[in-house]
Design an enzyme around this catalytic site. Sequence first.
Site, PDB file in Angstrom:
ATOM      1  CG  ASP A  48      50.618 -97.037  63.208  1.00 47.66           C
ATOM      2  OD1 ASP A  48      50.667 -98.005  62.433  1.00 47.66           O
ATOM      3  OD2 ASP A  48      49.685 -96.845  64.010  1.00 47.66           O
ATOM      4  CE  LYS A  70      45.909 -99.062  59.319  1.00 52.51           C
ATOM      5  NZ  LYS A  70      45.117 -99.745  58.261  1.00 52.51           N
ATOM      6  CG  MET A 187      41.571 -89.558  62.267  1.00 54.19           C
ATOM      7  SD  MET A 187      41.361 -91.372  62.290  1.00 54.19           S
ATOM      8  CE  MET A 187      40.425 -91.574  63.832  1.00 54.19           C
TER       9      MET A 187
END
Length: 267
Positions: A48, A70, A187
Amino acid sequence: MNAQSHMPSSSEFRPGTVTLVGAGPGDPDLLTLKAVKAISAATVLLVDDLVSDAVLAHASPRARIVHVGKRGGCKSTPQAFIEKLMVMAAGEGETVVRLKGGDPFIFGRGGEEVQHLQAAGIHVNVVNGITSGLAAVTSLGVPLTHREHAHGVVFVTGHARPGSDGTDWRALAATARDAKLTLVIYMGVSGVRRIQDELLTGLPAATPVAVVQRASLPDQRHAVTTLGELSATVSREGLASPSVIVVGDVIGGVAAAASAPAHVRAA
């Protein structure tokens, strides 16, 4: 029935298998010993974006490293394509490691990948990593739980899946207030204004909040503020992804040491 112990060994990481490895929050010193063993044994690593070169230094020089980005808000490799790569590599007899930031089972799509690999008849191992939400508050010198201030913790995503309403922030705010919970929001920076407004329906504006960007890395920055000033602080200080937002009275210890309602510094 006798209890059975399970001791990790390098024989777990063998050709034709896939291991999901948590690379932790970024600091390579926070890797587990088992993670290092898995990375060293891999012949193919699917990595990632948030995994640092210092973590990859543990890979064999003969290993093939494939970067499969990602990252929220950025161009990403489709999840279906990553799963296809894992199945193909394992089918070719490779020792595959899927290397993820944080922990594979905390907002890392590890559950989806395990199901897909098992359905394809592939043996899967999982190696846990320190999640960024824990590393973030630890870097500030405060806990996630505290007998006086927080009886539990909720890890929650601030990123709604397309076509989904996402988290019910109003209900979560009321629960956090009544049960004395710390909220750790992953996030959430891009939707911070909505999150703030919804949480304010159940939590006081004076609730302490910390925003930690790039937790555990040398360029980590953090802001300590209040729920009422959260969105303004994020905007003013230019805090961006990857960041973790921590809401709750446990942050009060950091806030009390700050000389102003909002304080930003490198950790």
